[in-house]
Scaffold this motif. Sequence first.
Motif, short mmCIF file in Angstrom:
data_model
loop_
_atom_site.label_atom_id
_atom_site.label_comp_id
_atom_site.label_asym_id
_atom_site.label_seq_id
_atom_site.Cartn_x
_atom_site.Cartn_y
_atom_site.Cartn_z
N GLU A 1 56.69 25.19 27.96
CA GLU A 1 56.60 25.96 26.72
C GLU A 1 56.00 25.13 25.59
OE1 GLU A 1 59.56 28.09 23.41
OE2 GLU A 1 60.40 27.21 25.25
N LEU A 2 56.58 23.98 25.32
CA LEU A 2 56.18 23.19 24.15
C LEU A 2 55.00 22.28 24.44
CD1 LEU A 2 59.73 22.22 22.80
CD2 LEU A 2 58.25 24.09 22.06
N HIS A 3 55.10 21.47 25.48
CA HIS A 3 54.03 20.52 25.76
C HIS A 3 52.83 21.18 26.42
CE1 HIS A 3 56.25 17.20 24.20
NE2 HIS A 3 57.24 17.37 25.05
N GLY A 4 53.10 22.24 27.18
CA GLY A 4 51.96 23.00 27.71
C GLY A 4 51.12 23.58 26.59
N GLN A 5 51.79 24.07 25.54
CA GLN A 5 51.07 24.59 24.39
C GLN A 5 50.28 23.49 23.69
OE1 GLN A 5 50.92 27.77 23.82
NE2 GLN A 5 49.66 27.67 21.97
N ARG A 6 50.87 22.31 23.56
CA ARG A 6 50.15 21.18 22.97
C ARG A 6 48.89 20.86 23.77
NH1 ARG A 6 52.35 16.94 19.80
NH2 ARG A 6 54.34 17.41 18.79
N MET A 7 49.00 20.89 25.09
CA MET A 7 47.85 20.59 25.94
C MET A 7 46.74 21.60 25.75
SD MET A 7 49.88 19.54 29.44
CE MET A 7 51.21 18.33 29.42
N ILE A 8 47.11 22.85 25.60
CA ILE A 8 46.12 23.91 25.41
C ILE A 8 45.49 23.83 24.02
CG2 ILE A 8 45.85 26.41 25.16
CD1 ILE A 8 48.06 26.59 27.41
N GLU A 9 46.30 23.57 23.01
CA GLU A 9 45.80 23.51 21.64
C GLU A 9 45.21 22.15 21.28
OE1 GLU A 9 49.13 24.61 19.22
OE2 GLU A 9 48.94 26.75 19.70
N ARG A 10 45.41 21.16 22.16
CA ARG A 10 44.90 19.80 21.96
C ARG A 10 45.51 19.17 20.71
NH1 ARG A 10 43.39 19.06 26.81
NH2 ARG A 10 42.04 17.30 26.24
N THR A 11 46.79 19.34 20.53
CA THR A 11 47.50 18.77 19.39
C THR A 11 48.39 17.65 19.91
OG1 THR A 11 49.19 20.50 19.62
CG2 THR A 11 47.44 20.85 17.99
N PHE A 12 47.94 16.42 19.76
CA PHE A 12 48.60 15.29 20.38
C PHE A 12 49.18 14.29 19.38
CE2 PHE A 12 45.23 16.36 23.65
CZ PHE A 12 46.11 17.07 24.47
N GLU A 13 49.42 14.76 18.15
CA GLU A 13 50.11 13.89 17.20
C GLU A 13 51.58 13.79 17.63
OE1 GLU A 13 48.92 12.06 14.59
OE2 GLU A 13 47.01 12.64 15.49
#
Length: 292
Positions: free
Chosen positions: A215-227
């Motif tokens: 849910e959370l990190h998969g979304q980060r991977m898709i949105e490319r938000t790695f802060e």
Amino acid sequence: MKIGFIGLGVMGRPMAEHLINAGHDLFVHRVKDASQYLVTAGAKAMQTPYEVAQNADVLILMLPDTPDVEDVLFGEEGAANGLKPGTLVIDMSSISPLVTKEIAARLEQATCEFVDAPVSGGEVGAKNASLTIMVGGSVAAFERALPLFNLMGKSITHVGGVGDGQTAKVANQIIVGLTIEAVAEALLFARQAGADPAKVRAALMGGFAGSRILELHGQRMIERTFEPGFRIRLHRKDLALALDAAKRISVALPNTAATAQLMNSAIALGDGEKDHSGLTRTLEAYSGVVVD
């Protein structure tokens, strides 16, 4: 209560702020620009860990690694020499379970109580006072610390004796690290097979593969938000703790070792300060895939 708090990093700052907001007197060390607001809110800045300990009935540590905890406690002008008999020391860092037992024994010789209480939940959990806190120590020490834990977390478990909290945290980091790696592989596979990874993730969330990591990190991977979040560099440290302990007790952790090596590669590629969801970039590099 007079509380010493050492370790004003990404998670330590909001944890300390919750204690101030609850009316406790806080004594802190190494105040930087990012943590100056805590002094404005009432925390008192001390020059050394020794001075922090002198003023504290409870000392909380939230530091990056095992050597940091040892240095703050036992180094030059370390806190241990300033502790009063009966002081409760709460180590909320994520460090070696074996060294934790050694630290506790040294502090108990100075008639101080000790609990190890590493946390999970990242920056969001720290800000929302919703951390998961895994505690090792005596029942009496746990009960003494519990009112403070309630100000910083929601899921608080007394796991067992000294070191058991750190063991639980290492187990947590194994699961989180390996699951992040699995999600990264799955979404990379979906992308390169021609499917929309966002839609694949949405489909998987409704099935047995659904998880907070997806849910959370998969979304980060898709949105490319790695802060960060939680840095790859620090997660690699936690997996190193797992592998070191596994070696000592003769337990095989093959997938933990593989994920640790992938994190080594991430750090070599310059991604050590990125959120651990950024591990997807390392897999992409292995496959010659450019997404960013």
